[in-house]
Scaffold this motif. Structure first.
Motif, PDB file in Angstrom:
ATOM      1  N   SER A 120       0.888  -1.309   0.064  1.00  0.00           N
ATOM      2  CA  SER A 120      -0.093   0.088   0.004  1.00  0.00           C
ATOM      3  C   SER A 120       0.685   1.248   0.002  1.00  0.00           C
ATOM      4  O   SER A 120       0.289   2.172  -0.236  1.00  0.00           O
ATOM      5  CB  SER A 120      -0.803   0.092   1.308  1.00  0.00           C
ATOM      6  OG  SER A 120      -1.465  -1.344   1.629  1.00  0.00           O
ATOM      7  N   LEU A 121       2.063   1.282   0.592  1.00  0.00           N
ATOM      8  CA  LEU A 121       2.819   2.316   0.628  1.00  0.00           C
ATOM      9  C   LEU A 121       4.416   2.168   0.081  1.00  0.00           C
ATOM     10  O   LEU A 121       4.990   1.248   0.779  1.00  0.00           O
ATOM     11  CB  LEU A 121       2.749   2.993   1.935  1.00  0.00           C
ATOM     12  CG  LEU A 121       3.598   4.293   2.521  1.00  0.00           C
ATOM     13  CD1 LEU A 121       2.900   5.306   1.693  1.00  0.00           C
ATOM     14  CD2 LEU A 121       3.481   4.568   3.992  1.00  0.00           C
ATOM     15  N   THR A 122       5.106   2.739  -0.495  1.00  0.00           N
ATOM     16  CA  THR A 122       6.306   2.287  -1.083  1.00  0.00           C
ATOM     17  C   THR A 122       7.211   3.017  -0.112  1.00  0.00           C
ATOM     18  O   THR A 122       6.991   4.042   0.375  1.00  0.00           O
ATOM     19  CB  THR A 122       6.630   2.752  -2.578  1.00  0.00           C
ATOM     20  OG1 THR A 122       6.611   4.186  -2.539  1.00  0.00           O
ATOM     21  CG2 THR A 122       5.636   2.437  -3.372  1.00  0.00           C
ATOM     22  N   ALA A 123       8.608   2.748  -0.046  1.00  0.00           N
ATOM     23  CA  ALA A 123       9.524   3.228   0.785  1.00  0.00           C
ATOM     24  C   ALA A 123       9.652   4.891   0.467  1.00  0.00           C
ATOM     25  O   ALA A 123       9.630   5.719   1.056  1.00  0.00           O
ATOM     26  CB  ALA A 123      10.821   2.533   0.694  1.00  0.00           C
ATOM     27  N   GLU A 124       9.701   4.788  -0.935  1.00  0.00           N
ATOM     28  CA  GLU A 124       9.700   6.405  -1.350  1.00  0.00           C
ATOM     29  C   GLU A 124       8.612   7.344  -0.910  1.00  0.00           C
ATOM     30  O   GLU A 124       8.619   8.430  -0.640  1.00  0.00           O
ATOM     31  CB  GLU A 124       9.934   6.454  -2.897  1.00  0.00           C
ATOM     32  CG  GLU A 124      10.941   5.705  -3.406  1.00  0.00           C
ATOM     33  CD  GLU A 124      11.459   4.084  -3.329  1.00  0.00           C
ATOM     34  OE1 GLU A 124      12.516   3.818  -3.477  1.00  0.00           O
ATOM     35  OE2 GLU A 124      10.321   3.580  -2.920  1.00  0.00           O
ATOM     36  N   ASP A 125       7.367   6.779  -1.087  1.00  0.00           N
ATOM     37  CA  ASP A 125       6.025   7.423  -0.763  1.00  0.00           C
ATOM     38  C   ASP A 125       6.005   7.552   0.730  1.00  0.00           C
ATOM     39  O   ASP A 125       5.805   8.608   1.312  1.00  0.00           O
ATOM     40  CB  ASP A 125       4.849   6.808  -1.292  1.00  0.00           C
ATOM     41  CG  ASP A 125       4.759   6.750  -2.651  1.00  0.00           C
ATOM     42  OD1 ASP A 125       3.998   5.858  -3.423  1.00  0.00           O
ATOM     43  OD2 ASP A 125       5.614   7.651  -3.020  1.00  0.00           O
ATOM     44  N   PHE A 126       6.603   6.804   1.635  1.00  0.00           N
ATOM     45  CA  PHE A 126       6.775   6.859   2.991  1.00  0.00           C
ATOM     46  C   PHE A 126       7.595   8.292   3.371  1.00  0.00           C
ATOM     47  O   PHE A 126       7.350   8.917   4.114  1.00  0.00           O
ATOM     48  CB  PHE A 126       7.075   5.524   3.685  1.00  0.00           C
ATOM     49  CG  PHE A 126       7.740   5.951   5.007  1.00  0.00           C
ATOM     50  CD1 PHE A 126       9.160   5.900   5.425  1.00  0.00           C
ATOM     51  CD2 PHE A 126       6.937   6.127   6.043  1.00  0.00           C
ATOM     52  CE1 PHE A 126       9.722   5.969   6.827  1.00  0.00           C
ATOM     53  CE2 PHE A 126       7.386   6.381   7.411  1.00  0.00           C
ATOM     54  CZ  PHE A 126       8.664   5.982   7.802  1.00  0.00           C
ATOM     55  N   LEU A 127       8.594   8.344   2.576  1.00  0.00           N
ATOM     56  CA  LEU A 127       9.524   9.210   2.934  1.00  0.00           C
ATOM     57  C   LEU A 127       8.933  10.672   2.400  1.00  0.00           C
ATOM     58  O   LEU A 127       9.069  11.696   3.483  1.00  0.00           O
ATOM     59  CB  LEU A 127      10.856   9.070   2.185  1.00  0.00           C
ATOM     60  CG  LEU A 127      11.834   8.080   2.529  1.00  0.00           C
ATOM     61  CD1 LEU A 127      13.001   7.863   1.735  1.00  0.00           C
ATOM     62  CD2 LEU A 127      12.245   8.169   3.954  1.00  0.00           C
ATOM     63  N   VAL A 128       8.031  10.695   1.629  1.00  0.00           N
ATOM     64  CA  VAL A 128       7.527  11.886   1.065  1.00  0.00           C
ATOM     65  C   VAL A 128       6.427  12.117   2.135  1.00  0.00           C
ATOM     66  O   VAL A 128       6.285  13.322   2.664  1.00  0.00           O
ATOM     67  CB  VAL A 128       6.823  11.751  -0.310  1.00  0.00           C
ATOM     68  CG1 VAL A 128       6.061  12.722  -0.689  1.00  0.00           C
ATOM     69  CG2 VAL A 128       7.859  11.522  -1.528  1.00  0.00           C
ATOM     70  N   GLU A 129       5.553  11.366   2.539  1.00  0.00           N
ATOM     71  CA  GLU A 129       4.539  11.478   3.539  1.00  0.00           C
ATOM     72  C   GLU A 129       5.063  12.038   4.816  1.00  0.00           C
ATOM     73  O   GLU A 129       4.617  12.899   5.273  1.00  0.00           O
ATOM     74  CB  GLU A 129       3.557  10.108   3.594  1.00  0.00           C
ATOM     75  CG  GLU A 129       2.421  10.256   4.632  1.00  0.00           C
ATOM     76  CD  GLU A 129       1.663   9.150   4.292  1.00  0.00           C
ATOM     77  OE1 GLU A 129       1.672   8.481   3.742  1.00  0.00           O
ATOM     78  OE2 GLU A 129       0.759   9.120   5.534  1.00  0.00           O
ATOM     79  N   ARG A 130       6.069  11.374   5.190  1.00  0.00           N
ATOM     80  CA  ARG A 130       6.767  11.886   6.554  1.00  0.00           C
ATOM     81  C   ARG A 130       7.338  13.282   6.894  1.00  0.00           C
ATOM     82  O   ARG A 130       7.524  13.689   7.784  1.00  0.00           O
ATOM     83  CB  ARG A 130       7.487  10.720   7.126  1.00  0.00           C
ATOM     84  CG  ARG A 130       8.975  10.700   6.616  1.00  0.00           C
ATOM     85  CD  ARG A 130       9.859   9.890   7.184  1.00  0.00           C
ATOM     86  NE  ARG A 130      11.294  10.036   6.963  1.00  0.00           N
ATOM     87  CZ  ARG A 130      12.351   9.492   7.387  1.00  0.00           C
ATOM     88  NH1 ARG A 130      12.155   8.511   8.371  1.00  0.00           N
ATOM     89  NH2 ARG A 130      13.642   9.910   6.792  1.00  0.00           N
ATOM     90  N   GLU A 131       7.786  13.595   5.518  1.00  0.00           N
ATOM     91  CA  GLU A 131       8.811  14.725   5.524  1.00  0.00           C
ATOM     92  C   GLU A 131       8.108  16.000   5.845  1.00  0.00           C
ATOM     93  O   GLU A 131       8.815  16.895   6.650  1.00  0.00           O
ATOM     94  CB  GLU A 131       9.072  15.030   4.063  1.00  0.00           C
ATOM     95  CG  GLU A 131      10.127  16.214   3.859  1.00  0.00           C
ATOM     96  CD  GLU A 131      11.437  15.699   4.695  1.00  0.00           C
ATOM     97  OE1 GLU A 131      11.880  14.540   4.746  1.00  0.00           O
ATOM     98  OE2 GLU A 131      12.082  16.671   4.861  1.00  0.00           O
TER      99      GLU A 131
END
Ligand SMILES: O=P(O)(O)OC[C@@H](O)CO
Ligand SMILES: [Mg+2]
Length: 241
Positions: A76-87
């Motif tokens: 559901s959430l790629t590592a890259e998208d996780f980084l964007v979301e938490r930024e």
């Protein structure tokens, strides 16, 4: 093997010191945890210290991969998208970063005594600047800073890359790793220091399982408990108040 009594025999003399940053000099690991808990709650998952232990100290993308895979949300959430979301959340939190107890006294003491000191952190430039923006004078005492996005850091901790790169940048060129003492809070950082052939003092979060302490040469509950003379470094003039 860590010496549980906190005293160190047969080590040193140490001539140079490398400091980790997150969780060791700055109280920032709690911000990562807070943001990760918020994101995981959306998937009805909880964040625990066994996962934290695998992520802390690593470069962002490496920690992100551990996060999405270990929690089972990678579909559901790629590592890259996780980084964007938490930024956005992290950028709001980082400027409030506080110095850990005992860190300022130790840095100022070693600097005043002419012991070369530097910083080696998995944090990349942008995060480093946000976290240290209120502590510029203290961090200016570092001879140099090696960051997670440094070109010489091919792999993050527990690879030795970042500590070997830091050892090379002291005045007078590469320093014998046996003469370097590293201060770390994370299992990945402790292993990176040992992989680099250096000695390491671990100051772990009390919630970290003690099985992660074994690789360290010395384990302390706070930098306030560190005695420079245990490692052949100049002693403090006056005991901590
Ligand atoms: O290397 P340090 O400064 O501990 O931080 C790395 C960062 O990824 C937080 O875990
Ligand atoms: Mg750390």
């Amino acid at each position: 093997m860590a010496n549980p009594s906190g005293s160190v025999s047969g080590k040193g003399p140490i001539t140079h010191v490398i400091f980790d940053m997150d969780g060791l000099l700055l109280d920032t690991e709690k911000y990562y945890t807070e943001v990760q808990e918020i994101i995981l709650a959306r998937y009805n998952k909880s964040f625990d210290w066994s996962l934290k232990a695998k992520m802390m100290g690593k470069k962002a993308i490496e920690a992100a991969r551990v996060f999405v895979e270990e929690t089972g949300i990678s579909d559901s959430l790629t590592a890259e998208d996780f980084l964007v979301e938490r930024e956005a959340m992290l950028q709001k939190l980082f400027p409030s970063s506080e110095i850990m107890p005992g860190a300022s006294r130790l840095i100022r003491h070693l600097h005043a005594k002419g012991i070369p000191i530097c910083l080696a952190t998995g944090s990349h430039r942008r995060h480093f600047e946000l976290k240290t923006q209120r502590h510029g004078e203290l961090f200016s005492l570092m001879h140099h800073v090696v960051l997670g996005d440094d070109p010489d850091v091919k792999q993050g901790k527990p690879s030795p890359d970042i500590f070997l790169a830091a050892a090379k940048r002291f005045e007078g060129g590469s320093v014998d790793p046996h003469k370097i003492l590293v201060f770390e809070d994370a299992p990945s950082g402790v292993n990176a220091a040992k992989n680099a052939g250096m000695s390491v003092v671990m100051v772990p979060d009390p919630r970290l399982d003690s099985s992660f302490h074994d690789a360290a040469d010395q384990v302390l509950s706070s930098l306030l408990d560190f005695s420079p003379n245990d490692w052949g470094l100049p002693p403090y003039e006056v005991p901590a108040s």
